[in-house]
Write a protein that holds these residues in place. Sequence first.
Motif, PDB file in Angstrom:
ATOM      1  N   VAL A 227      -4.806 -31.073 -34.010  1.00  0.00           N
ATOM      2  CA  VAL A 227      -3.499 -31.636 -34.353  1.00  0.00           C
ATOM      3  C   VAL A 227      -2.929 -32.474 -33.212  1.00  0.00           C
ATOM      4  CG1 VAL A 227      -1.123 -31.083 -35.026  1.00  0.00           C
ATOM      5  CG2 VAL A 227      -3.035 -29.729 -35.917  1.00  0.00           C
ATOM      6  N   PHE A 228      -3.027 -31.972 -31.980  1.00  0.00           N
ATOM      7  CA  PHE A 228      -2.322 -32.594 -30.860  1.00  0.00           C
ATOM      8  C   PHE A 228      -3.214 -33.356 -29.886  1.00  0.00           C
ATOM      9  CE2 PHE A 228       0.272 -28.854 -32.076  1.00  0.00           C
ATOM     10  CZ  PHE A 228       1.428 -29.516 -32.439  1.00  0.00           C
ATOM     11  N   GLU A 229      -4.537 -33.243 -30.014  1.00  0.00           N
ATOM     12  CA  GLU A 229      -5.409 -33.872 -29.020  1.00  0.00           C
ATOM     13  C   GLU A 229      -6.501 -34.754 -29.616  1.00  0.00           C
ATOM     14  OE1 GLU A 229      -7.024 -30.813 -26.535  1.00  0.00           O
ATOM     15  OE2 GLU A 229      -5.074 -29.828 -26.239  1.00  0.00           O
ATOM     16  N   THR A 230      -6.551 -34.878 -30.942  1.00  0.00           N
ATOM     17  CA  THR A 230      -7.621 -35.641 -31.581  1.00  0.00           C
ATOM     18  C   THR A 230      -7.127 -37.030 -31.968  1.00  0.00           C
ATOM     19  OG1 THR A 230      -8.531 -33.590 -32.489  1.00  0.00           O
ATOM     20  CG2 THR A 230      -9.314 -35.663 -33.447  1.00  0.00           C
ATOM     21  N   PHE A 231      -7.598 -38.020 -31.216  1.00  0.00           N
ATOM     22  CA  PHE A 231      -7.242 -39.412 -31.478  1.00  0.00           C
ATOM     23  C   PHE A 231      -8.470 -40.165 -31.991  1.00  0.00           C
ATOM     24  CE2 PHE A 231      -4.177 -37.991 -28.345  1.00  0.00           C
ATOM     25  CZ  PHE A 231      -2.994 -38.557 -28.762  1.00  0.00           C
ATOM     26  N   TYR A 232      -8.241 -41.092 -32.919  1.00  0.00           N
ATOM     27  CA  TYR A 232      -9.303 -41.954 -33.422  1.00  0.00           C
ATOM     28  C   TYR A 232      -9.021 -43.397 -33.035  1.00  0.00           C
ATOM     29  CZ  TYR A 232     -10.488 -38.000 -36.500  1.00  0.00           C
ATOM     30  OH  TYR A 232     -10.833 -36.774 -37.000  1.00  0.00           O
ATOM     31  N   ASN A 233     -10.052 -44.210 -33.127  1.00  0.00           N
ATOM     32  CA  ASN A 233      -9.904 -45.651 -32.929  1.00  0.00           C
ATOM     33  C   ASN A 233     -10.719 -46.358 -34.008  1.00  0.00           C
ATOM     34  OD1 ASN A 233      -9.546 -48.256 -32.060  1.00  0.00           O
ATOM     35  ND2 ASN A 233     -10.487 -47.979 -30.049  1.00  0.00           N
ATOM     36  N   ASN A 234     -10.321 -46.108 -35.258  1.00  0.00           N
ATOM     37  CA  ASN A 234     -11.078 -46.654 -36.382  1.00  0.00           C
ATOM     38  C   ASN A 234     -10.869 -48.145 -36.581  1.00  0.00           C
ATOM     39  OD1 ASN A 234     -12.246 -44.185 -37.059  1.00  0.00           O
ATOM     40  ND2 ASN A 234     -10.464 -43.569 -38.274  1.00  0.00           N
ATOM     41  N   GLY A 235      -9.924 -48.727 -35.886  1.00  0.00           N
ATOM     42  CA  GLY A 235      -9.719 -50.171 -35.983  1.00  0.00           C
ATOM     43  C   GLY A 235     -10.581 -50.958 -35.030  1.00  0.00           C
ATOM     44  N   ASN A 236     -11.389 -50.245 -34.222  1.00  0.00           N
ATOM     45  CA  ASN A 236     -12.290 -50.890 -33.256  1.00  0.00           C
ATOM     46  C   ASN A 236     -11.531 -51.715 -32.220  1.00  0.00           C
ATOM     47  OD1 ASN A 236     -14.869 -51.375 -32.197  1.00  0.00           O
ATOM     48  ND2 ASN A 236     -15.069 -53.317 -33.313  1.00  0.00           N
ATOM     49  N   TRP A 237     -10.403 -51.151 -31.744  1.00  0.00           N
ATOM     50  CA  TRP A 237      -9.610 -51.840 -30.726  1.00  0.00           C
ATOM     51  C   TRP A 237     -10.146 -51.529 -29.336  1.00  0.00           C
ATOM     52  CZ3 TRP A 237      -6.812 -55.552 -32.548  1.00  0.00           C
ATOM     53  CH2 TRP A 237      -6.351 -55.474 -33.856  1.00  0.00           C
ATOM     54  N   PRO A 238      -9.903 -52.409 -28.362  1.00  0.00           N
ATOM     55  CA  PRO A 238     -10.480 -52.226 -27.015  1.00  0.00           C
ATOM     56  C   PRO A 238     -10.076 -50.916 -26.346  1.00  0.00           C
ATOM     57  CG  PRO A 238      -9.636 -54.456 -27.271  1.00  0.00           C
ATOM     58  CD  PRO A 238      -9.196 -53.694 -28.484  1.00  0.00           C
ATOM     59  N   THR A 239      -8.864 -50.443 -26.609  1.00  0.00           N
ATOM     60  CA  THR A 239      -8.394 -49.212 -25.971  1.00  0.00           C
ATOM     61  C   THR A 239      -7.747 -48.301 -27.007  1.00  0.00           C
ATOM     62  OG1 THR A 239      -6.188 -50.081 -25.466  1.00  0.00           O
ATOM     63  CG2 THR A 239      -7.931 -50.485 -23.833  1.00  0.00           C
ATOM     64  N   GLN A 240      -7.655 -47.023 -26.668  1.00  0.00           N
ATOM     65  CA  GLN A 240      -6.989 -46.059 -27.537  1.00  0.00           C
ATOM     66  C   GLN A 240      -5.490 -46.336 -27.622  1.00  0.00           C
ATOM     67  OE1 GLN A 240      -8.448 -43.464 -29.445  1.00  0.00           O
ATOM     68  NE2 GLN A 240      -6.389 -43.648 -30.297  1.00  0.00           N
ATOM     69  N   THR A 241      -4.921 -46.867 -26.539  1.00  0.00           N
ATOM     70  CA  THR A 241      -3.497 -47.197 -26.532  1.00  0.00           C
ATOM     71  C   THR A 241      -3.175 -48.260 -27.577  1.00  0.00           C
ATOM     72  OG1 THR A 241      -3.351 -46.681 -24.169  1.00  0.00           O
ATOM     73  CG2 THR A 241      -1.578 -48.024 -25.112  1.00  0.00           C
ATOM     74  N   MET A 242      -4.041 -49.269 -27.677  1.00  0.00           N
ATOM     75  CA  MET A 242      -3.834 -50.299 -28.692  1.00  0.00           C
ATOM     76  C   MET A 242      -3.926 -49.707 -30.088  1.00  0.00           C
ATOM     77  SD  MET A 242      -5.602 -53.851 -27.449  1.00  0.00           S
ATOM     78  CE  MET A 242      -4.880 -54.674 -28.868  1.00  0.00           C
TER      79      MET A 242
END
Length: 527
Positions: A227-242
């Motif tokens: 819930v609190f620590e699982t981040f995805y980047n399914n948009g294929n952006w250069p960084t997780q922040t983006m």
Amino acid sequence: MSKDEIELSIARDETSPSLRHRNYFDDDATLRRLGKRPLLTRSFGFMSILGFSCSALCSWESILLTTVPGLLISGPSGLIWGVVVNWIGVISMYTTLAELASAAPTAGGQYHWVAMLGPKSSAVFLSYMTAWLTTLAWQAISVMVSYLVATLLQGIIVLAQPTYVPLAWHTVLLIWAFALVFTALNSTTSRTLAKLEGLILVLHLAGFFGILVPMVYLAPHNEPSFVFETFYNNGNWPTQTMAFFVGFPTLATALVGADCAVHMSEEIQSAAIVVPRALVYTVFINGALALSMAIAMVFCISDLEAAVGAVETMFYPFLQIFFTSVGSVTGACLMAGVVFVLSIAGGIGIYASTARMLWSFSRDKGLPLSSQLVKLTNNSLPTNAIITTFIVTVLLSLIALGSAVALQALCSLSMAALFASYLFPCVLLLWRRTTGRMRPYFPDPDNYEGVSWGPWRIPEPLGTINNIFACLYIVITLLWSFWPQTNPTTLETANWSVLPFSVVIIFSVLWYVFRAKHYFKGPIKEV
């Protein structure tokens, strides 16, 4: 003696010494000092307007309805922390707007404040642009709520009867039906609407627990790390922040719209105090409910792929989450029915605010056919503005026959236009408060000159710090609201919301230059 002469006589009599101290809290006198005649019936108190704004905001319901981009792009944790950051930003933004609502509680809201705060050289133009943005934002929100309710009903039908295939013309007809319901309920007396909103507040809170308790109790739970620590980047952006910021603006839609109370100001008792308090209470209550629902929903997602895949069949992932949580189609449909009923309740308030904003702009001769839109019925309702909102919804909904994506892009105009309408008054207030151009609040009407604070404000230096943070939050959210959701971007995946927004801006500027500047002079001083 004419009606206008009677009102002017009353306004002069109210400045007598015996009435001076109570005059600021005399709503009609306050409105006259702002140059407006009191024409609408003041039927709303604090609890009824709180219910009105809480239900129109539909925070926890909107979290269920608008979580798809956040889940797809940045994952469950991106969704949770996105709600947290947005809640902080929205608190800052609406407390700043609450200060302005206290200083000038009028139905015009943002554009009246811009005219009041702006430099003389550009105040009228900025006021006109703000008025167009606010009016179109609320018209787009009215279309959006009708679309959401229509597709939610179709999703519930698919859940109960999987053989049903929702077609575009079904959606359009349902949009028309719900728009007609909203119009009919808003055409009753304002007293009836006020009583109804008090009941809706109770349903808004009771419905929250009616959904949360069975879902949390019956569903298997994910680990806190998911819930609190699982981040995805399914948009294929250069960084997780983006990736986080790409999904960030969509989550803000569940928390914005509390200014609906502002556009009802001329129907609220003790508006200079009640409206800012209602804004602040609404944001805190709805933010807490939205965050709680988001956390509960992510804890209860047993199959994320199935939930996201439900978008293709049932429109909304939460319907699949309800089904897997309770293990019963009937139970899931009943839970979804609660969301459906409360979404309709929210639509009632949204239509009311949209009509008041349209009426207010017409009162200042800012729109075509203003002389017709400004008319009131015998029970002081802007029925022509309400019917016009219905007609706009009917016409724009036809876009769904060609492309649901195009209609969604048009509806997303509401987000960008609304934040832009917030930006102008917040920036101008910051300019005035940092240059000492805001006069202190005086209950005595004889001292009510220039631009003055109202009875509700944030003490310094917290007020200035909060104002700065609000401006930064609005700019960041506005910029990212135009960002595409995938990288690389194609015509199919582009964020087309920038197109209707740009068209509105260009049209507004051209219309002002060639036509509107000859007759629109900002909020008209009627008294």
